[in-house]
Write an enzyme that holds these catalytic residues in place. Structure first.
Site, PDB file in Angstrom:
ATOM      1  CG  HIS A   1      44.553  38.269  32.509  1.00 18.69           C
ATOM      2  ND1 HIS A   1      44.384  38.759  31.234  1.00 18.69           N
ATOM      3  CD2 HIS A   1      43.293  38.108  33.002  1.00 18.69           C
ATOM      4  CE1 HIS A   1      43.095  38.889  30.972  1.00 18.69           C
ATOM      5  NE2 HIS A   1      42.405  38.480  32.031  1.00 18.69           N
TER       6      HIS A   1
ATOM      7  CG  HIS B   1      39.305  37.986  36.176  1.00 21.42           C
ATOM      8  ND1 HIS B   1      38.907  39.302  36.064  1.00 21.42           N
ATOM      9  CD2 HIS B   1      39.884  37.674  34.983  1.00 21.42           C
ATOM     10  CE1 HIS B   1      39.214  39.759  34.860  1.00 21.42           C
ATOM     11  NE2 HIS B   1      39.810  38.786  34.178  1.00 21.42           N
TER      12      HIS B   1
ATOM     13  CG  HIS C   1      40.130  42.399  30.451  1.00 13.15           C
ATOM     14  ND1 HIS C   1      40.657  42.718  31.659  1.00 13.15           N
ATOM     15  CD2 HIS C   1      39.866  41.059  30.488  1.00 13.15           C
ATOM     16  CE1 HIS C   1      40.701  41.619  32.412  1.00 13.15           C
ATOM     17  NE2 HIS C   1      40.225  40.597  31.732  1.00 13.15           N
TER      18      HIS C   1
ATOM     19  CD  GLU D   1      38.227  38.381  26.893  1.00 17.54           C
ATOM     20  OE1 GLU D   1      37.835  39.433  27.442  1.00 17.54           O
ATOM     21  OE2 GLU D   1      38.148  37.252  27.440  1.00 17.54           O
TER      22      GLU D   1
ATOM     23  CG  ASP E   1      40.736  35.401  31.717  1.00 19.84           C
ATOM     24  OD1 ASP E   1      40.610  36.346  32.505  1.00 19.84           O
ATOM     25  OD2 ASP E   1      40.169  35.372  30.608  1.00 19.84           O
ATOM     26  CG  ASP E   2      37.834  34.281  34.595  1.00 23.25           C
ATOM     27  OD1 ASP E   2      37.644  34.952  35.620  1.00 23.25           O
ATOM     28  OD2 ASP E   2      37.938  34.783  33.454  1.00 23.25           O
TER      29      ASP E   2
END
Ligand code: ADE
Ligand code: ZN
Length: 339
Positions: A16, A18, A198, A201, A279-280
């Protein structure tokens, strides 16, 4: 126990991530200058200071603004390469990465520019860093299903060549339930793509159930709020559906008030196939190992729990069974040797 050195030494997958969320402020400044793009920041410090979020939408607004500096293939290549180098340093052996082509095509950057730049870097990462990878095209759920279909059609040559391996669903969750994309996900499955979304969340447990039942996903991204529905938890556990959990992201987007309250341990105790991911990372303050260390310290995770999380990352990946077994055997040997 030194969590960082233990986990660094175990072969892991990140499931996961991005790519646009790995755009570090330094690279954002450099690409803004290189491409002559106006940005509302004068320094790296100013950019970092702007990374304060109270919820998902706050973050997404800055995330879409940040990706505006990505203009040509080389930018996507550099972005992806920088991430892979960080992943290699963390002892990651396999990545399944997301990108948001609609975040680029809607501002005039061709689909092929983003896709080919990323794929060239993934190829070089395989050669030079020994990291295997799959690319997952994410559909922006705040846009319409028809717009999603248009992107899917553009992607067809890359899908036919197996260069794009999966379809995902991201962006604003609340108000955009999985059912909105039921036809698109059916078409993607027909085309042989792996499916992820997703869910849970910020959205309710019912969105997680819908992602499984209406979209037929192979994996859930986040899934935290599934814990509110014990029947669903049992189903996810029985089905062996992996959850790609992102502790520092949850903290920064206020899905949890502290990491001590993070649901990761409860997920493992409930038999869910939870994994740790970043994630980010440039927006949430940490890459994969940082996430492992932070959540392990907060929840006092022990060696068997850490080894389960790492094993889950391999078992939850889309690698073929024999490659998975090679990694799993290495994990078992390394855990035994470390102890
Ligand atoms: N796009 C990038 N990061 C995201 C996240 N954490 N949730 C939804 N969409 C995203
Ligand atoms: Zn995400």
């Amino acid at each position: 126990m030194d969590v960082r050195s233990l986990v660094r030494g175990l072969p892991k997958a990140e499931l996961h991530l991005h790519l646009e969320g790995s755009l570090e402020p330094e690279m954002l400044m450099r690409l803004a200058t290189r491409n002559r793009v106006e940005i509302p920041f004068r320094s790296v410090e100013e950019i970092r200071a702007a990374y304060r979020f109270t919820e998902l939408q706050d973050f997404l607004d800055i995330y879409y603004q940040g990706m505006n500096v990505l203009r040509v293939e080389e930018d996507f290549y550099d972005l992806t390469t920088a991430y892979l180098e960080r992943a290699a340093a963390d002892g990651t052996v396999h990545v399944e990465v997301f990108y948001d082509p609609q975040g680029h095509t809607t501002r005039g950057v061709p689909f092929s520019t983003a896709t080919d730049g990323i794929l060239a870097a993934l190829d070089d990462g395989r050669e030079k860093l020994g990291i295997t990878s799959l690319l997952i095209l994410c559909i922006l759920r705040h846009l319409s299903e028809d717009e999603g279909f248009a992107t899917f059609r553009e992607a067809e040559p890359w899908i036919a060549d197996r260069r794009i391996a999966g379809l995902g669903l991201d962006s604003t969750e609340k108000g955009h339930p999985p059912g909105k994309f039921q036809r698109l996900f059916a078409a993607a499955r027909e085309a042989g793509l792996k499916l992820v979304a997703h869910a849970g969340e910020e959205g309710p447990a019912s969105y997680v159930a819908d992602a499984v039942d209406l979209l037929g996903v192979d994996r859930i991204d986040h899934g935290n709020r599934a814990l509110e529905d014990p029947v669903l938890v049992r189903r996810l556990s029985d089905m062996g559906i992996a959850l790609t959990v992102c502790p520092l992201s949850n903290l920064r987007l206020r899905g949890v008030t502290s990491l001590e309250r993070h649901p990761l341990k409860r997920m493992l105790d409930a038999g869910l196939k939870a994994t740790v991911n970043s994630d980010d990372p440039s927006y949430f303050g940490g890459y994969l190992l940082d996430n492992f260390v932070a959540v392990a310290e907060a929840l006092d995770l022990d060696r068997p729990e850490l080894s389960t999380l790492v094993r889950n990352s391999i078992e939850g990946s889309f690698l073929d069974a024999s490659t998975r077994q090679v990694h799993l055997d290495r994990i078992d040997r390394a855990v035994a040797a470390h102890g």
